[in-house]
Design an enzyme around this catalytic site. Structure first.
Site, short mmCIF file in Angstrom:
data_model
loop_
_atom_site.label_atom_id
_atom_site.label_comp_id
_atom_site.label_asym_id
_atom_site.label_seq_id
_atom_site.Cartn_x
_atom_site.Cartn_y
_atom_site.Cartn_z
N SER A 127 0.75 -1.33 -0.11
CA SER A 127 -0.13 0.09 0.02
C SER A 127 0.79 1.35 0.05
O SER A 127 0.35 2.20 -0.62
CB SER A 127 -0.82 0.11 1.51
OG SER A 127 -1.34 -1.00 1.52
N HIS A 185 -2.97 -3.84 -5.96
CA HIS A 185 -3.36 -3.43 -4.85
C HIS A 185 -4.63 -3.58 -4.52
O HIS A 185 -5.84 -2.70 -5.04
CB HIS A 185 -2.97 -1.69 -4.73
CG HIS A 185 -3.25 -1.17 -3.23
ND1 HIS A 185 -3.60 0.16 -3.23
CD2 HIS A 185 -3.07 -1.78 -2.21
CE1 HIS A 185 -3.84 0.14 -1.88
NE2 HIS A 185 -3.43 -0.84 -1.16
N GLU A 187 -6.27 -1.60 -7.68
CA GLU A 187 -5.32 -0.59 -8.42
C GLU A 187 -4.15 -1.56 -9.04
O GLU A 187 -3.67 -2.43 -8.44
CB GLU A 187 -4.56 0.20 -7.53
CG GLU A 187 -5.66 1.41 -6.85
CD GLU A 187 -4.81 2.38 -6.07
OE1 GLU A 187 -5.16 3.59 -6.38
OE2 GLU A 187 -4.41 1.97 -5.26
N ASN A 238 -5.28 5.86 -2.02
CA ASN A 238 -4.74 6.16 -0.88
C ASN A 238 -4.12 7.94 -0.60
O ASN A 238 -4.30 8.37 0.25
CB ASN A 238 -3.55 5.35 0.01
CG ASN A 238 -4.09 4.06 0.26
OD1 ASN A 238 -5.35 4.09 0.81
ND2 ASN A 238 -3.47 3.19 0.42
#
Ligand code: NAD
Length: 694
Positions: A433, A454, A466, A504
């Site tokens: 991450s 991800h 992702e 994120n």
């Protein structure tokens, strides 16, 4: 299923391709079997899934006209598609239709279903797979519903900001207990086989091979139609409907506030007013459906539906991954493994911790349960999922997903070891991450076949993945990963190897702003309420607790080191909590107390406009930056990613769509004001001034 279905139809002297006795081309085929039973097969041309369009209904009408003139012993309606009965209305045709056109279309469509309902021979719908939306409404116009094990029924129109429009709001409450019918329509939930039988939607549940016997038994009068219960009779009184309606409205308001989601509220109002008068209810259904179709909410939810489809179709190659090896059976690895196995791939998993591998198997059973898999499918999933402590699977895997601890040195060691055993052509993908791929790539066995995959926590519930490319990831690798994600029923979005990738990167400034507000002395409930009022599925303070405060701190630290635009300083409160071991939900305490389950969201406190903007604009600004820098391909993809990874208020169409609706100039202006008041973390991104799609 396809094989069994073909066999069955062949047994009925009807062939999928249109046999000797089958009449008609287009989307339906009709023929009679040796018992004089008419079989009407829905099999949309040029599509793998049936949807109900005006053309489908017009053709049905033509068939019904012929059937009326030469009545069969009974008419059986079923689907010729392996995947199920029908997925719902053809949304492409509905999108952008004006109210008048929609009213006209629906009135015509009602006429066709009324004609089916009015046939003077028994009508039986045989359903395998899902009968959703307009597909279910078609089935409701039949006298009997025969469900094949695994069938499901639902009216999910509220998810598109609508309610059923083909008579479902009239026929379902007439068929089953009205409050149960309303519940299904208000929540858009699906009744799987056993529930459908208990509710009275399905008259019989059978296996495919017993379909003909079941039809014969219906025709011999051995299957009783359920009589309408006491409750149904009680609800013919308007006072009873008002009372129940008031309760439904209260419940609905909590989950889907009227300002954001008008459709369920319109449905309750129609039922309260016309629940004892089918004719008036139909009229009200058509009028309110046509009106809802024009609402901003419906337009944006239909937009989200299309975005989902675009992500699914992003790959331009076919999926070629058969065997996946996963390294690390922790929180992420275990569930990714379970999900991938459930979707039909062979999966092997290594972890030095034997217990983690054991827990993975338990998790897989839960994931299957959550996805309503039956005992056989669950067993097949477990058969495909192999704990592999020595890592024999690595050499056979087409894709290796690394989900080990977030420690660069450990990942480097894992990559070096994998490099010795992976087969030529296999892809290595990391689930990191917060680490940059650029910092990991040197230890990857083949740079062009190294990428990020991800997944979000929990991978079985969050559909977005992702697909991260670094400078040297080949287009072929990216495409293979996009195709893999689509094949395992996840939604891939291609992103670049930039700090925090897209989701994120955009989420963190929002979470940190919430914690800074907390630092400033604003109650956590008020902060959360501001986000809930906007339409987020959960407040940011609750979300930080859910994600884990240690993970938030990790990502925040890694982002603050590497971003050109500063993110909010890391709030002292966050560090204090992590140091004290109060990591959020997983430890029973974070900002909230989780020891008795999920804390109830606050409903009373007052919010100010400023609070909502202060939370949201940093997220919008980060999305804008990601689009401008090419971290993500387009504003639409950024919107889709935020909706499907974070639940960003879908009825607003995504963060950048929302910004466009408010006006880029206004967003720029508000950011400027915040920058002046709170510092450079609010500096407006150049996107707001440059973007041509204002
Ligand atoms: P975790 O600590 O729950 O699991 C890591 C697992 O790796 C453990 O079971 C551990 O025993 C195992 N492991 C340790 N050394 C190993 C080795 N040499 N070979 C194989 N396995 C080894 O961690 P997690 O939360 O599942 O995170 C895994 C990865 O996923 C991290 O890169 C993290 O950044 C990423 N991620 C986590 C989340 C999240 O919310 N937890 C979300 C998205 C991505």
């Amino acid at each position: 299923m396809e094989g069994r279905l073909r066999e069955f139809l062949a047994g009925s002297k009807l062939e999928l391709g249109g046999g000797r006795d089958a009449l008609g081309s287009g989307h339906w085929r009709y023929g009679r079997d040796e018992d004089g039973i008419g079989w009407l097969i829905l099999d949309r041309e040029d599509a793998t899934v049936n949807t109900i369009s005006d053309e489908v209904l017009r053709e049905l009408d033509e068939h019904l006209e012929r059937i009326e003139a030469d009545l069969p012993t009974a008419l059986v309606l079923r689907s010729g598609k392996a995947k199920g009965f029908a997925a719902g209305a053809d949304i492409d045709a509905l999108a952008g239709m004006d109210a008048e056109a929609a009213q006209g279309l629906l009135s015509e469509a009602h006429g066709v279903l009324d004609r089916l309902e009015g046939l003077s021979c028994p009508t039986i719908a045989v359903v395998h797979g899902a009968a959703l939306g307009a597909g279910f409404e078609l089935v409701l116009a039949c006298d009997y519903r025969l469900a094949i094990e695994g069938a499901s029924f639902g009216l999910p129109e509220v998810r598109l900001g609508l309610h059923p429009g083909l008579g479902g709001t009239v026929r379902l409450p007439e068929l089953i207990e009205p409050t149960a019918a309303m519940q299904l329509m208000l929540t858009g939930s699906t009744a799987h086989t056993a529930k459908a039988r208990d509710l009275g939607i399905a008259d019989l549940v059978v296996e495919e091979r017993h379909v003909r016997a079941a039809i014969a038994s219906i025709l011999r009068g051995e299957v009783d139609k359920r009589s309408r219960g006491l409750m149904a009779r009680a609800f013919s009184l308007s006072s009873a409907r008002s009372l129940a309606g008031a309760r439904m409205r209260r419940e609905t308001q909590k989950a889907a506030p009227k300002d954001h989601y008008p459709a369920p509220h319109a449905l309750i109002a129609n039922w309260e007013k016309h629940g004892d008068d089918p004719k008036a209810m139909r009229k009200a259904e058509i009028a309110s459906f046509a009106e809802l179709l024009q609402s901003e909410t419906s337009r944006n939810l239909i937009r989200a539906f299309f975005l989902r489809r675009t992500l699914k179709q992003a790959a331009d190659t076919a999926d070629d991954i058969a065997h996946v090896h996963i390294v690390g059976a922790g929180i992420m690895g275990a569930e990714i493994a379970a999900w991938v196995a459930m979707q039909g791939k062979r999966v092997t998993v290594t972890d030095p911790d034997q217990e983690a591998l054991g827990q993975m198997i338990r998790r897989a059973t839960e994931v299957c349960e959550g996805a309503h898999k039956d005992a056989l499918e669950t067993r097949d999933t477990l058969d495909r999922l192999m704990p592999d402590p020595r890592g024999y699977g690595v050499a056979r895997a087409d894709l290796v997903i690394e989900a080990g601890p977030e420690k660069p040195d450990l990942k480097a060691q894992i990559f070096t070891d994998l490099g010795k055993r992976m087969k030529t052509g296999a892809i290595l993908a990391t689930n990191t991450s917060s680490l940059r791929l650029a910092d990991l790539v040197d230890n990857a066995p083949a740079k062009a076949r190294f990428a990020g995959l991800h997944f979000f926590n929990p991978p079985s519930k969050v559909p977005l993945v992702e697909v991260v490319s670094h400078d040297k990831t080949s287009a072929e690798t990216r495409n293979r990963l996009l195709a893999f994600c689509a094949a395992i029923d996840r939604l891939p979005v291609a992103v670049a190897d930039s700090p925090g990738f897209l989701v994120n990167r955009a989420l963190m400034p929002y979470l940190l702003e919430a914690l800074l507000l907390l630092d400033e002395g604003i109650a956590k409930e008020r902060i959360d309420k501001a986000a809930l009022n906007f339409g987020m599925p959960m407040g940011p303070v609750t979300l930080a607790d859910q994600v884990g405060l240690d993970i938030c701190l990790d990502v925040a630290e890694s982002l603050s080191k590497s971003l050109e635009t500063p993110i909010a300083g890391i709030p002292a409160l966050l560090r204090d909590k992590v140091e004290a071991g109060d990591l959020g939900r997983k430890t029973g305490r974070g900002f909230y107390d989780w020891s008795d389950g999920t804390p109830e969201p606050e409903t009373s406190s007052r919010i100010g406009e400023d609070l909502t903007d202060r939370l949201l604009l940093p997220m919008l600004n980060a999305c804008a930056e990601c689009v401008r820098k090419g971290v993500v391909g387009s504003a639409d993809e950024a919107d889709a990613a935020m909706i499907f990874a974070t639940g960003f208020a879908p009825f607003r169409g995504g963060p950048l769509h929302y910004a466009r609706a408010r006006g880029h100039d206004e967003i720029h202006q508000r950011l400027k004001e915040f920058e002046k008041a709170h510092g450079p973390r609010f500096k407006p991104d150049a996107y707001w001034r440059n973007d041509t799609a204002k």
